[in-house]
Write an enzyme that holds these catalytic residues in place. Structure first.
Site: not given
Length: 526
Positions: A174, A176, A181, A423, A425, A430
């Site tokens: 999952h 990404k 470079d 979508h 996450k 704090d």
């Protein structure tokens, strides 16, 4: 008659394949030997190196961060990195669609390879529908290598693989990341596809990535290297059927056609106006802060990773116990019993907790909502505030529809809700540090799929995320509350506060379906 025979032949061939595989087993081709390769380190003299090495030198040990919360900007940032790359591109994704954005990025990647850039493309094999021929053709390019994570041996229909090798194929990559470079990278929640880059107002994902330069980039490159060399990453040529002679040329034709689409023109404008373009020119500021990459051991893809090498426990240890505030955003929020207990313990210690996830009609995988729904009352009883994103046209009913085809194109998936979906996450602790990545608070992210993300020690960025709960969330989400033993949903509208006494946008049938699903023992799959 031919229209009837075509699908029938496909079914008969699929049955024959199943019988053959059941007799012979489901063997993957030999994994090794594979060409060895590592991230390139001598890239300080590239255009990206000249842009960011001096900045990093002025901020030793820190990483420069720029949040990509705008969908078009997120596409523009990726396209600009591909166009600026001179030595290497290391690209990792769970989903890569054969649509306008996916096609344009693949073609830009091919152009980069044509000018001498080494391209390594690592894709989860579950999310590349319709790309077998194009990926096989790209893999024949002398400067491009494609690898597939936990591949399916049977290419069509792929679903047969789950029947024959479920334990392995249920485990997906999952992660990404998008690195150019070894100098600049993008990580976060977005896959590659039009819905992740703001294709239209009716079917988009609200998501979050971060653009990063500086000390964390070599960490991302090293992490890519270990996934590239892991026991689940198969060279595409050993899995995909050989490409036809015109497959690579077909990509150019598709890209040319895609470039004339109105959406492509919107993307082009985003590239021209992109803040990332100004970042690369040194005309815009990054937020420099301590950043740490955490990710799962790729052996998780085979079910052999040690507990201490998993992201979940490491994330908990790195974050520690919130002292005053926790703000969490998760498109797929499915807390286990242990998760509810952990949030409840925080609340008992005095931590103010706010959680934002999808309402049923906004969830792109509505069956996940059935895994989340039973946790609402226990969390609310502990004083935790819950927010559910409305989605597009919140007045319309949630559509729990089955897959069907119109004009040869898929229209919806089983129990898929309509409208925009959250979508992202991310969470903030704090007002001091935040997490951005691919990790959902659900059993699949904890135990099954591999995940990655950044822990960013920046009061500025963490505070901005927490402020969303103060200033913005009520305008885009329902607040779920307890009224006696029943749930109610509070909606703030221009005309005042509206109280919904049933799940917004649902009728009796939808609520019955969700009630049944919530009692099925499937939470471990979500």
């Amino acid at each position: 008659m031919i229209e009837v025979l075509g699908p029938l032949v496909e079914v008969l061939l699929a049955i024959a394949l199943v019988v053959l595989v059941l007799r012979l087993g489901n063997p993957l081709p030999p994994l090794d030997p594979r060409p060895a390769s590592l991230a390139l380190a001598d890239t300080g003299d590239t255009r990206l190196g000249r842009a960011f090495v001096p900045m990093a030198a002025r901020h030793p040990g820190l990483s420069g961060i720029y949040p990509l919360d705008d969908a078009h900007e997120a596409f523009a940032a990726r396209l600009l990195l591909v166009r600026r790359a001179e030595r290497s591109l290391d690209l990792q994704s769970y989903i890569w669609h054969r649509d306008i954005s996916g096609t344009l990025l693949l073609d830009e990647m091919r152009k980069a390879a044509d000018r001498g850039v080494r391209v390594r493309l690592l894709l989860d094999d579950n999310g590349i529908a319709g790309l077998d021929q194009i990926l096989a053709a790209l893999d024949t390019h002398p400067n491009i290598e494609v690898r597939l994570f936990n591949p399916f041996v049977i290419r069509r229909p792929k679903g047969i693989g789950y029947l024959l090798d479920f334990r392995r194929l249920n485990r997906r990559m999952h992660n990404k990341s998008f690195t150019a470079d070894n100098q600049a990278t993008i990580i976060g929640g977005r896959n590659v596809g039009d819905e992740y880059f703001g294709a239209n107002e009716k079917a988009i994902f609200a998501d979050l990535d971060v653009f990063a330069a500086g000390a964390v980039v070599p960490q991302v490159s090293a992490d890519f290297d270990r996934y590239w060399a892991c026991g689940s990453a198969y060279p595409a040529a050993r899995i995909l059927p050989p490409p036809t002679r015109d497959s690579l040329a077909a990509l150019g034709v598709e890209a040319e056609t895609a470039s004339r689409d109105p959406l492509a023109r919107e993307y082009a404008k985003a590239v021209a106006d992109s803040v990332v373009r100004r970042l690369l020119a040194g005309d815009a500021a990054l937020e420099w802060a301590p950043v740490v990459l955490i990710s799962d051991d790729p052996a998780k893809g085979l079910g052999t990773a040690a507990l201490h090498a998993l992201l979940g426990p490491r994330l908990a240890a790195a974050i520690g116990q919130p002292k005053s505030e926790l703000g969490l955003v998760s498109g797929y929020f499915v807390p286990t019993g242990a998760g509810v207990a952990a949030f409840s313990a925080m609340a008992l210690r005095g931590t103010k907790i706010q959680i934002m996830t999808n309402a049923l009609r906004a969830n792109d995988i509505a069956v996940v909502h059935a895994g989340y729904a039973p946790s609402r009352k226990p969390l609310l009883k502990m004083g935790i505030r819950l927010w559910e994103m409305k989605g597009t046209n919140p007045g319309k009913r949630a559509k729990l529809k089955f897959t069907r085809r119109r004009n040869g194109k898929r229209n919806g998936t089983i129990f898929r809700s309509s409208g925009s979906a959250l979508h992202a996450k991310t969470f903030t602790v704090d007002r001091e540090r935040m997490f951005v990545g691919s990790f959902n608070f659900d059993p699949r992210s904890l135990h099954t799929n591999t995940e990655m993300g950044f822990i960013i020690d920046s009061p500025l960025l963490a505070g901005r995320l927490q402020d969303m709960f103060v200033h913005d969330v009520a305008s885009v989400a329902y607040e779920v509350r307890l009224e006696g033993r029943r749930l109610i949903w509070i909606e703030q509208t221009p005309g005042g506060e509206v109280v919904h006494r049933h799940e917004p946008g649902t009728g009796p049938l939808q609520r019955l379906i969700m009630a049944v699903l919530s009692h099925l023992p499937v939470k471990w799959l979500l």
